[in-house]
Motif scaffolding. Structure first.
Motif, PDB file in Angstrom:
ATOM      1  N   PRO A  54       0.886  -1.033  -0.059  1.00  0.00           N
ATOM      2  CA  PRO A  54      -0.018   0.064  -0.155  1.00  0.00           C
ATOM      3  C   PRO A  54       0.868   1.467   0.039  1.00  0.00           C
ATOM      4  CG  PRO A  54      -0.781  -1.766   1.517  1.00  0.00           C
ATOM      5  CD  PRO A  54       0.412  -2.228   1.057  1.00  0.00           C
ATOM      6  N   LEU A  55       0.402   2.244  -0.737  1.00  0.00           N
ATOM      7  CA  LEU A  55       1.170   3.562  -1.165  1.00  0.00           C
ATOM      8  C   LEU A  55       1.277   4.095   0.377  1.00  0.00           C
ATOM      9  CD1 LEU A  55       2.431   5.481  -2.744  1.00  0.00           C
ATOM     10  CD2 LEU A  55       0.659   6.446  -3.336  1.00  0.00           C
ATOM     11  N   GLY A  56       0.337   4.145   1.350  1.00  0.00           N
ATOM     12  CA  GLY A  56       0.490   4.935   2.512  1.00  0.00           C
ATOM     13  C   GLY A  56       1.418   4.361   3.304  1.00  0.00           C
ATOM     14  N   THR A  57       1.546   2.920   3.397  1.00  0.00           N
ATOM     15  CA  THR A  57       2.408   2.316   4.423  1.00  0.00           C
ATOM     16  C   THR A  57       3.812   2.501   3.942  1.00  0.00           C
ATOM     17  OG1 THR A  57       0.893   0.456   4.786  1.00  0.00           O
ATOM     18  CG2 THR A  57       3.137   0.034   5.117  1.00  0.00           C
ATOM     19  N   PHE A  58       4.057   2.451   2.384  1.00  0.00           N
ATOM     20  CA  PHE A  58       5.168   2.681   1.949  1.00  0.00           C
ATOM     21  C   PHE A  58       5.778   4.184   2.099  1.00  0.00           C
ATOM     22  CE2 PHE A  58       7.518   4.586  -1.863  1.00  0.00           C
ATOM     23  CZ  PHE A  58       8.579   3.731  -1.968  1.00  0.00           C
ATOM     24  N   SER A  59       4.864   5.034   2.079  1.00  0.00           N
ATOM     25  CA  SER A  59       5.158   6.716   2.279  1.00  0.00           C
ATOM     26  C   SER A  59       5.678   6.812   3.503  1.00  0.00           C
ATOM     27  CB  SER A  59       3.952   7.480   1.832  1.00  0.00           C
ATOM     28  OG  SER A  59       3.606   7.257   0.502  1.00  0.00           O
ATOM     29  N   VAL A  60       5.064   6.337   4.591  1.00  0.00           N
ATOM     30  CA  VAL A  60       5.330   6.248   5.995  1.00  0.00           C
ATOM     31  C   VAL A  60       6.650   5.838   6.285  1.00  0.00           C
ATOM     32  CG1 VAL A  60       4.742   5.794   8.571  1.00  0.00           C
ATOM     33  CG2 VAL A  60       3.047   6.631   6.813  1.00  0.00           C
ATOM     34  N   TYR A  61       6.774   4.612   5.998  1.00  0.00           N
ATOM     35  CA  TYR A  61       8.062   4.148   6.248  1.00  0.00           C
ATOM     36  C   TYR A  61       9.349   4.545   5.468  1.00  0.00           C
ATOM     37  CZ  TYR A  61       6.417   0.191   8.775  1.00  0.00           C
ATOM     38  OH  TYR A  61       5.590  -0.832   9.744  1.00  0.00           O
ATOM     39  N   THR A  62       8.917   5.150   4.383  1.00  0.00           N
ATOM     40  CA  THR A  62      10.112   5.688   3.384  1.00  0.00           C
ATOM     41  C   THR A  62      10.576   6.947   4.135  1.00  0.00           C
ATOM     42  OG1 THR A  62       9.457   4.719   1.426  1.00  0.00           O
ATOM     43  CG2 THR A  62      10.633   6.813   1.225  1.00  0.00           C
ATOM     44  N   LEU A  63       9.394   7.858   4.492  1.00  0.00           N
ATOM     45  CA  LEU A  63       9.923   9.250   4.873  1.00  0.00           C
ATOM     46  C   LEU A  63      10.451   8.997   6.172  1.00  0.00           C
ATOM     47  CD1 LEU A  63       6.529  11.068   4.274  1.00  0.00           C
ATOM     48  CD2 LEU A  63       8.563  11.690   3.359  1.00  0.00           C
ATOM     49  N   ALA A  64      10.266   8.021   7.094  1.00  0.00           N
ATOM     50  CA  ALA A  64      10.506   7.923   8.508  1.00  0.00           C
ATOM     51  C   ALA A  64      12.188   7.417   8.549  1.00  0.00           C
ATOM     52  CB  ALA A  64       9.800   6.797   9.347  1.00  0.00           C
ATOM     53  N   GLY A  65      12.544   6.479   7.596  1.00  0.00           N
ATOM     54  CA  GLY A  65      13.653   6.114   7.185  1.00  0.00           C
ATOM     55  C   GLY A  65      14.598   7.100   6.604  1.00  0.00           C
TER      56      GLY A  65
END
Length: 217
Positions: free
Chosen positions: A150-161
């Protein structure tokens, strides 16, 4: 903080060689230029964020750039680059994406396969932790897109990392900015280290590419 550098004729005037060129380029392009660098580094891994981001932090300490905006633009650039690779993986599938991108200069198919293996073993957490690992950080987005994460999950983990990685490198450069005379004095040794690291990286990538082509023959 500009006064600290003015005695030496400018915040980057006494930085020489590759380090000086990179610093002056960043200073000229500004905060959004840092974001452009991180976007490019995400898509084309050989561009080293380990050089760009500490220099940006150093320039922020000197007053040439705004620290908060450097962090925002660098993280946004990393996210947009990751989003492009995510979209590519979703659109073309993993294998077609790997075959296409591995044709880029100094990019090897083995790097993509390593990132895909990391994603298979660790799942969505690999998106966060993969941002902290050279060789995986830029390429982990491909298998994420291809797997339908899911794009939302990907976005959260990407921005955090990406935010953690960028913040650490920018912060390191910012702290070193308090040691301007030390940076000026040892900049040529830093140049040697950067040249050596880039030379070894290019040599290893070229050797690996030649070895792979020889095996295919």
């Amino acid at each position: 903080m500009l006064g600290m550098a003015s005695d030496a004729g400018g915040s980057t005037d006494n930085l020489t060689g590759l380090v000086g060129v990179a610093a002056r380029t960043i200073e000229h392009m500004g905060e959004w230029g840092v974001g452009a660098f991180t976007l490019a580094e995400t898509v084309v891994p050989p561009i080293p964020s380990e050089v760009i981001l500490p220099l940006a932090g150093y320039l922020a300490k000197q007053g040439s750039l705004q620290l908060g905006l450097v962090f925002v633009t660098s993280t946004l650039g990393a996210y947009l680059g990751a989003l492009f690779l995510y979209w590519l993986g979703a659109k073309l599938g993993l294998q077609r994406s790997i075959r296409g991108l591995s044709r880029l200069p100094l990019v090897d198919q083995e790097d993509f396969e390593k990132a895909a293996g990391w994603f298979r073993r660790h799942g969505r957490s690999s998106i966060f932790f993969g941002r902290l690992l050279p060789g995986v950080r830029s390429l982990i987005s491909l298998p994420a897109g291809a797997s339908g994460m899911p794009l939302g999950t990907f976005s959260v983990y990407t921005l955090a990392g990406s935010g953690l990685w960028n913040g650490a490198l920018i912060g390191l450069g910012y702290l070193l900015g308090t040691q301007y005379q030390m940076i000026e004095q040892y900049s040529r040794f830093l140049n040697y280290a950067v040249y050596a690291a880039l030379g070894v990286t290019v040599a290893l990538l070229v050797a690996r590419r030649l070895k792979r082509e020889k095996v295919r023959r």
